[in-house]
Design a protein around this motif. Structure first.
Motif, short mmCIF file in Angstrom:
data_model
loop_
_atom_site.label_atom_id
_atom_site.label_comp_id
_atom_site.label_asym_id
_atom_site.label_seq_id
_atom_site.Cartn_x
_atom_site.Cartn_y
_atom_site.Cartn_z
N ALA A 10 33.51 75.02 20.84
CA ALA A 10 32.82 76.40 20.83
C ALA A 10 34.01 77.58 21.09
O ALA A 10 33.73 78.74 20.39
CB ALA A 10 32.25 76.55 22.27
N ALA A 11 35.14 77.31 21.48
CA ALA A 11 36.28 78.09 21.47
C ALA A 11 36.93 78.36 20.18
O ALA A 11 36.98 79.76 19.91
CB ALA A 11 37.37 77.74 22.41
N ALA A 12 36.52 77.41 19.37
CA ALA A 12 37.42 77.78 17.94
C ALA A 12 36.24 78.60 17.28
O ALA A 12 36.56 79.48 16.49
CB ALA A 12 37.38 76.49 17.14
N LEU A 13 34.70 78.22 17.43
CA LEU A 13 33.90 79.22 16.83
C LEU A 13 33.90 80.69 17.35
O LEU A 13 33.80 81.58 16.52
CB LEU A 13 32.27 78.57 17.25
CG LEU A 13 31.15 79.48 16.91
CD1 LEU A 13 31.30 79.46 15.25
CD2 LEU A 13 30.00 78.70 17.37
N VAL A 140 25.06 70.47 27.79
CA VAL A 140 25.28 71.05 26.29
C VAL A 140 25.56 72.39 26.50
O VAL A 140 26.59 72.80 25.64
CB VAL A 140 24.16 70.64 25.49
CG1 VAL A 140 24.05 71.05 24.00
CG2 VAL A 140 23.71 68.95 25.35
N TYR A 141 24.86 73.08 27.11
CA TYR A 141 24.78 74.50 27.25
C TYR A 141 26.43 74.85 27.81
O TYR A 141 27.06 75.64 27.29
CB TYR A 141 23.79 75.12 28.16
CG TYR A 141 24.01 76.64 28.00
CD1 TYR A 141 23.32 77.33 27.18
CD2 TYR A 141 24.72 77.31 29.09
CE1 TYR A 141 23.61 78.58 27.08
CE2 TYR A 141 24.65 78.46 29.40
CZ TYR A 141 24.16 79.47 28.02
OH TYR A 141 24.29 80.85 28.07
N ALA A 142 26.55 74.33 28.85
CA ALA A 142 27.86 74.68 29.53
C ALA A 142 29.14 74.22 28.52
O ALA A 142 30.20 75.02 28.41
CB ALA A 142 28.12 73.67 30.83
N GLN A 143 28.70 73.28 27.67
CA GLN A 143 30.20 72.72 26.89
C GLN A 143 30.15 73.75 25.59
O GLN A 143 31.13 73.95 25.19
CB GLN A 143 29.62 71.36 26.18
CG GLN A 143 30.42 70.55 26.81
CD GLN A 143 30.19 68.83 26.22
OE1 GLN A 143 29.01 68.61 26.34
NE2 GLN A 143 31.23 68.29 25.85
N HIS A 144 28.99 74.15 24.89
CA HIS A 144 29.04 74.87 23.55
C HIS A 144 28.65 76.04 23.49
O HIS A 144 28.93 76.66 22.61
CB HIS A 144 28.09 73.68 22.70
CG HIS A 144 28.81 72.44 22.83
ND1 HIS A 144 30.17 72.07 22.18
CD2 HIS A 144 28.24 71.09 23.23
CE1 HIS A 144 30.19 70.74 22.13
NE2 HIS A 144 29.14 70.12 22.86
N CYS A 145 27.78 76.46 24.73
CA CYS A 145 27.15 77.84 24.42
C CYS A 145 27.47 78.82 25.51
O CYS A 145 27.49 79.97 25.42
CB CYS A 145 25.59 77.67 24.51
SG CYS A 145 24.71 76.15 23.71
N ALA A 146 27.77 78.59 26.43
CA ALA A 146 28.02 79.48 27.80
C ALA A 146 29.31 80.31 27.53
O ALA A 146 29.30 81.36 28.03
CB ALA A 146 28.44 78.62 29.06
N SER A 147 30.24 79.98 26.42
CA SER A 147 31.57 80.72 26.46
C SER A 147 31.06 82.20 25.71
O SER A 147 31.61 83.14 26.25
CB SER A 147 32.37 80.08 25.63
OG SER A 147 31.67 79.66 24.14
N CYS A 148 29.95 82.20 24.96
CA CYS A 148 29.25 83.25 24.62
C CYS A 148 28.11 83.74 25.12
O CYS A 148 28.07 85.05 25.58
CB CYS A 148 28.99 83.26 22.99
SG CYS A 148 30.37 82.84 21.86
N HIS A 149 27.12 82.99 25.43
CA HIS A 149 25.97 83.47 25.97
C HIS A 149 26.02 83.67 27.34
O HIS A 149 24.81 84.08 27.94
CB HIS A 149 24.79 82.42 25.55
CG HIS A 149 24.21 82.57 24.15
ND1 HIS A 149 23.51 83.68 23.49
CD2 HIS A 149 24.61 81.93 22.91
CE1 HIS A 149 23.32 83.29 22.43
NE2 HIS A 149 23.95 82.49 21.86
N GLY A 150 27.13 83.12 28.15
CA GLY A 150 27.33 83.79 29.63
C GLY A 150 26.81 82.29 30.48
O GLY A 150 25.93 81.62 29.95
N PRO A 151 27.40 82.24 31.41
CA PRO A 151 27.06 80.91 32.39
C PRO A 151 25.69 80.92 32.92
O PRO A 151 25.24 79.77 33.20
CB PRO A 151 28.05 81.13 33.50
CG PRO A 151 28.92 82.38 33.37
CD PRO A 151 28.63 82.71 31.96
#
Ligand code: HEC
Ligand code: HEC
Length: 215
Positions: A10-13, A140-151
């Protein structure tokens, strides 16, 4: 789990999408058009919203069948962007495209007013899934989505990132499938690439988890 394909980091994205999401404070960070929050009048927006309530509901909670999303509490900038995308044909939905045409939303101030009203409404968790996949979805959320959509799935108004917490379960599932299947053209290609490796259990779990989240 061990057999699942590895998702792109997710960080790369985030780094790639950051080019599309402009930095706060720059002139482009305001929503497109002249629909700026400062000039918005939520009380005028409430009158416009009366025409939206027939589908989105009086409290803007959407419908459990996944056709109509909850809107209440969504970020102002996200609502404005999505409405402009429907108006400009960059997001497809016959119902919303006709709403945009009927309302003569060529006046961006109208969009700003209704968005300001909706953003001020409260979105309780929609629920709607079986709950069984929520735990997997959380991982899955914590790994791939939380960085943008928030914790907590709260999104980010400055970066025009949608709030997902409390959204309708069936709607979330539909959007994730639509994005991967090319039916949501305004979803950035890198975002689609992030979602593509998700399997049915991942998508279901994510939707269950997010629909139950309260902020
Ligand atoms: C005829 C029913 C109908 C009416 C009336 C309607 N909507 Fe919608 N709206 C929908 C549907 C269906 C969707 C989901 C479309 C999709 O999948 O892209 C939607 C999606 C949206 C979205 C995108 C939400 C998101 O999370 O991305 C916004 C914002 C929105 N509507 C705002 C409005 C506003 C503001 C009005 C009133 C001016 C309105 N809608 C009137 C049916 C309607
Ligand atoms: C790099 C940042 C980033 C990451 C990581 C990311 N998203 Fe997004 N997401 C966005 C942005 C920006 C949008 C708005 C796109 C648009 O304007 O249509 C969005 C839109 C969405 C939408 C549509 C919401 C709506 O109501 O219209 C869903 C659903 C979604 N993302 C789910 C996810 C899921 C699930 C993950 C993790 C697998 C994820 N996103 C990872 C930035 C991100």
């Amino acid at each position: 789990m061990a057999t699942k394909p590895v998702l792109p980091a997710a960080a790369a994205l985030a780094a790639v999408l950051a080019c599309a999401c402009v930095s706060p404070g720059s002139p482009e960070s305001a929503p497109p058009g002249s629909a700026h929050a400062a000039a918005a009048d939520a009380s005028k927006g409430a009158r416009i919203y009366a025409d939206c309530a027939g589908c989105h509901g009086a409290t803007a909670q959407g419908t459990a069948n996944g056709q109509v999303p909850a809107l209440a509490g969504q970020h102002y900038s996200v609502i404005v962007k999505q409405l402009l995308d429907y108006r400009e044909g960059e997001r497809w939905d016959a119902r919303m495209e006709s709403v945009m045409a009927e309302h003569r939303f060529d006046d961006d101030a109208q969009i700003a007013n209704v968005a300001a009203y909706i953003a001020g409404m409260r979105m309780p968790p929609a629920g709607g899934g079986s709950g069984i996949g929520a735990e997997h979805g959380a991982t899955v959320y914590a790994q791939h989505c939380a960085s943008c959509h928030g914790p907590r799935g709260e999104g980010d108004g400055e970066e025009v990132i949608p709030r997902l917490a409390g959204q309708q379960y069936m709607y979330l599932r539909r959007q994730l499938h639509d994005a991967v299947d090319g039916r949501r053209p305004n979803m950035p290609a890198d975002h689609v690439a992030l979602l593509a490796p998700l399997d049915v259990d991942d998508i279901d779990g994510l939707a269950e988890y997010l629909a139950e989240l309260a902020i």
